[in-house]
Design a protein around this motif. Structure first.
Motif, PDB file in Angstrom:
ATOM      1  N   ILE A  14      30.748  42.310  35.269  1.00  0.00           N
ATOM      2  CA  ILE A  14      30.154  41.041  35.684  1.00  0.00           C
ATOM      3  C   ILE A  14      31.099  39.883  35.398  1.00  0.00           C
ATOM      4  CG2 ILE A  14      28.347  39.375  35.098  1.00  0.00           C
ATOM      5  CD1 ILE A  14      27.463  41.478  36.979  1.00  0.00           C
ATOM      6  N   SER A  44      33.786  39.858  37.913  1.00  0.00           N
ATOM      7  CA  SER A  44      33.233  39.381  39.187  1.00  0.00           C
ATOM      8  C   SER A  44      33.098  37.870  39.191  1.00  0.00           C
ATOM      9  CB  SER A  44      31.863  40.013  39.446  1.00  0.00           C
ATOM     10  OG  SER A  44      31.940  41.415  39.383  1.00  0.00           O
ATOM     11  N   GLY A  81      30.467  31.053  44.610  1.00  0.00           N
ATOM     12  CA  GLY A  81      30.814  32.407  44.198  1.00  0.00           C
ATOM     13  C   GLY A  81      30.028  32.866  42.988  1.00  0.00           C
ATOM     14  N   ILE A 135      27.176  31.674  41.896  1.00  0.00           N
ATOM     15  CA  ILE A 135      25.776  31.837  42.268  1.00  0.00           C
ATOM     16  C   ILE A 135      25.576  33.156  43.011  1.00  0.00           C
ATOM     17  CG2 ILE A 135      23.938  30.909  43.741  1.00  0.00           C
ATOM     18  CD1 ILE A 135      25.008  28.110  43.115  1.00  0.00           C
ATOM     19  N   GLY A 136      26.487  33.455  43.927  1.00  0.00           N
ATOM     20  CA  GLY A 136      26.374  34.686  44.709  1.00  0.00           C
ATOM     21  C   GLY A 136      26.442  35.932  43.844  1.00  0.00           C
ATOM     22  N   VAL A 137      27.380  35.953  42.918  1.00  0.00           N
ATOM     23  CA  VAL A 137      27.500  37.111  42.022  1.00  0.00           C
ATOM     24  C   VAL A 137      26.187  37.316  41.269  1.00  0.00           C
ATOM     25  CG1 VAL A 137      28.578  37.883  39.869  1.00  0.00           C
ATOM     26  CG2 VAL A 137      30.002  37.074  41.749  1.00  0.00           C
ATOM     27  N   ILE A 151      23.160  36.210  42.077  1.00  0.00           N
ATOM     28  CA  ILE A 151      22.069  36.598  42.972  1.00  0.00           C
ATOM     29  C   ILE A 151      22.158  38.088  43.318  1.00  0.00           C
ATOM     30  CG2 ILE A 151      21.104  36.356  45.312  1.00  0.00           C
ATOM     31  CD1 ILE A 151      21.710  33.421  45.216  1.00  0.00           C
ATOM     32  N   VAL A 152      23.336  38.537  43.690  1.00  0.00           N
ATOM     33  CA  VAL A 152      23.491  39.955  44.064  1.00  0.00           C
ATOM     34  C   VAL A 152      23.104  40.845  42.890  1.00  0.00           C
ATOM     35  CG1 VAL A 152      25.135  41.772  44.669  1.00  0.00           C
ATOM     36  CG2 VAL A 152      25.231  39.583  45.851  1.00  0.00           C
ATOM     37  N   PHE A 153      23.583  40.509  41.706  1.00  0.00           N
ATOM     38  CA  PHE A 153      23.240  41.320  40.537  1.00  0.00           C
ATOM     39  C   PHE A 153      21.729  41.354  40.341  1.00  0.00           C
ATOM     40  CE2 PHE A 153      24.205  43.548  36.713  1.00  0.00           C
ATOM     41  CZ  PHE A 153      23.125  43.286  35.884  1.00  0.00           C
ATOM     42  N   VAL A 177      19.316  40.722  42.475  1.00  0.00           N
ATOM     43  CA  VAL A 177      18.613  41.399  43.561  1.00  0.00           C
ATOM     44  C   VAL A 177      18.695  42.920  43.407  1.00  0.00           C
ATOM     45  CG1 VAL A 177      18.737  41.916  46.036  1.00  0.00           C
ATOM     46  CG2 VAL A 177      18.736  39.552  45.265  1.00  0.00           C
ATOM     47  N   VAL A 178      19.880  43.427  43.181  1.00  0.00           N
ATOM     48  CA  VAL A 178      20.030  44.884  43.076  1.00  0.00           C
ATOM     49  C   VAL A 178      19.310  45.398  41.827  1.00  0.00           C
ATOM     50  CG1 VAL A 178      21.629  46.827  42.916  1.00  0.00           C
ATOM     51  CG2 VAL A 178      22.234  44.850  44.308  1.00  0.00           C
ATOM     52  N   TYR A 179      19.508  44.728  40.715  1.00  0.00           N
ATOM     53  CA  TYR A 179      18.881  45.168  39.473  1.00  0.00           C
ATOM     54  C   TYR A 179      17.366  45.037  39.556  1.00  0.00           C
ATOM     55  CZ  TYR A 179      18.423  45.978  34.467  1.00  0.00           C
ATOM     56  OH  TYR A 179      18.099  46.509  33.239  1.00  0.00           O
ATOM     57  N   LEU A 216      15.408  44.899  42.281  1.00  0.00           N
ATOM     58  CA  LEU A 216      14.853  45.866  43.227  1.00  0.00           C
ATOM     59  C   LEU A 216      14.849  47.244  42.604  1.00  0.00           C
ATOM     60  CD1 LEU A 216      14.625  43.976  45.691  1.00  0.00           C
ATOM     61  CD2 LEU A 216      15.685  45.793  46.997  1.00  0.00           C
ATOM     62  N   GLY A 217      15.875  47.522  41.848  1.00  0.00           N
ATOM     63  CA  GLY A 217      15.971  48.824  41.209  1.00  0.00           C
ATOM     64  C   GLY A 217      14.838  49.045  40.232  1.00  0.00           C
TER      65      GLY A 217
END
Lengths: 86, 219
Positions: A7, A10, A68, A70-72, A74-76, A78-80, A82-83
């Motif tokens: 992270i 990233s 960038g 914020i995007g990192v 958000i992606v983390f 969202v994936v975490y 949802l998981g």
């Protein structure tokens, strides 16, 4: 701490290096320009942070860097997230 | 290779949407079976009476939790890497895709899901890639890119070739979609393959460096 390494890398890449990335059109865009169909591109959703530039910051480098970061995050999230509820 | 809205014909857009929703849906279903475990909440009884009944429920297994964490970390990494456009020819840039990286480290379905989520965030938050063609971008980069890398890696165990060919495959199918949508003929294919040949080489090298030196994965 080792578990934060990915992270952190990233965040550095997206927050500090991305502002200096090339702004030339990418392969697809370039072909669209060369072959004359770039005009067909339409945008139906501007998104919160269009083109990876945070709107309320004047400095272009900071605007991209913040986008960038914020995007990192958000992606983390969202994936975490949802998981966890998969 | 993020297609904006407007380049691709409606029929292709709709079919790729249907396909991608189905594919991602099936992937989620299969991953649920893989990540979840059955657990039992035991019945508690006191002399005064029952407090709770025992029931079975599903929860993430330890492996599932680890996998999800890895997917989230790698998704974030791929997102960051995709922001780093590098020049490949005068006036043209390329960027890392990440399909091979994801599939070699996580496995095919995990990679498809992770890549899809990255693409969805990019389209909805950053307007990078169209909203209607999301299904098509997921098909090209999430499915074709990932599975090309998967099969090449499985067969040849070469990180470089898996990554390189995955970019070429995605570019090839993207070219077909563009041509079928009336954007040009062979010149479109030629242009796309020419640029993505160079991008593919970079992807190959970067994927090796990331797997070996950043992630230290034993693959």
């Amino acid at each position: 701490m080792k578990k934060f390494k990915i992270i952190i890398v990233s965040l550095i890449l997206a927050g500090l290096i991305a502002p200096f990335a090339s702004s030339s059109p990418d392969g697809l865009e370039k072909v669209a320009e060369e072959q004359g169909f770039i005009e067909r591109a339409a945008s139906f959703l501007t998104g919160l942070i269009p083109d990876y530039e945070v709107s309320f910051i004047g400095n272009e480098y900071l605007a991209v860097g913040l986008a960038g970061v914020i995007g990192v995050l958000i992606v983390f999230a969202v994936v975490y997230g949802l998981g966890k509820y998969i | 290779m993020h297609l904006p809205d407007g380049f691709i014909n409606n029929s292709l857009v709709v079919s790729s949407c249907v396909f991608s929703v189905g594919f991602v849906g099936v992937s989620v279903y299969k991953l649920r079976k893989k990540f979840l475990e059955r657990a039992r909440k035991l019945q508690l009884t006191t002399p005064q009476g029952e407090i709770s009944k025992s029931e079975t429920f599903h929860r993430l297994s330890k492996k599932g939790k680890e996998k999800i964490l890895k997917m989230a970390q790698l998704g974030a990494l791929v997102f960051a890497l995709q922001m780093l456009n590098f020049p490949i020819a005068s006036g043209t840039s390329g960027h890392f895709l990440g399909g091979a990286l994801l599939v070699i480290v996580l496995g095919p379905l995990e990679a498809v899901l992770t890549m899809s989520l990255v693409l969805i965030v990019q389209a909805l938050v950053f307007a990078d890639g169209g909203v209607f063609v999301l299904g098509m971008n997921i098909l090209n980069m999430g499915v074709i890119g990932v599975f090309t890398a998967y099969f090449v890696y499985k067969k040849f165990k070469s990180i470089f070739n898996a990554a390189f060919l995955s970019v070429l495959a995605a570019a090839f199918f993207c070219s077909l979609e563009l041509i079928l949508s009336g954007n040009g003929g062979f010149a479109v294919l030629e242009g796309m393959m020419k640029y993505h040949f160079l991008i593919g080489i970079a992807e190959g090298i970067l994927t090796i460096l990331i797997i070996k030196f950043l992630l230290h994965e034993k693959v």
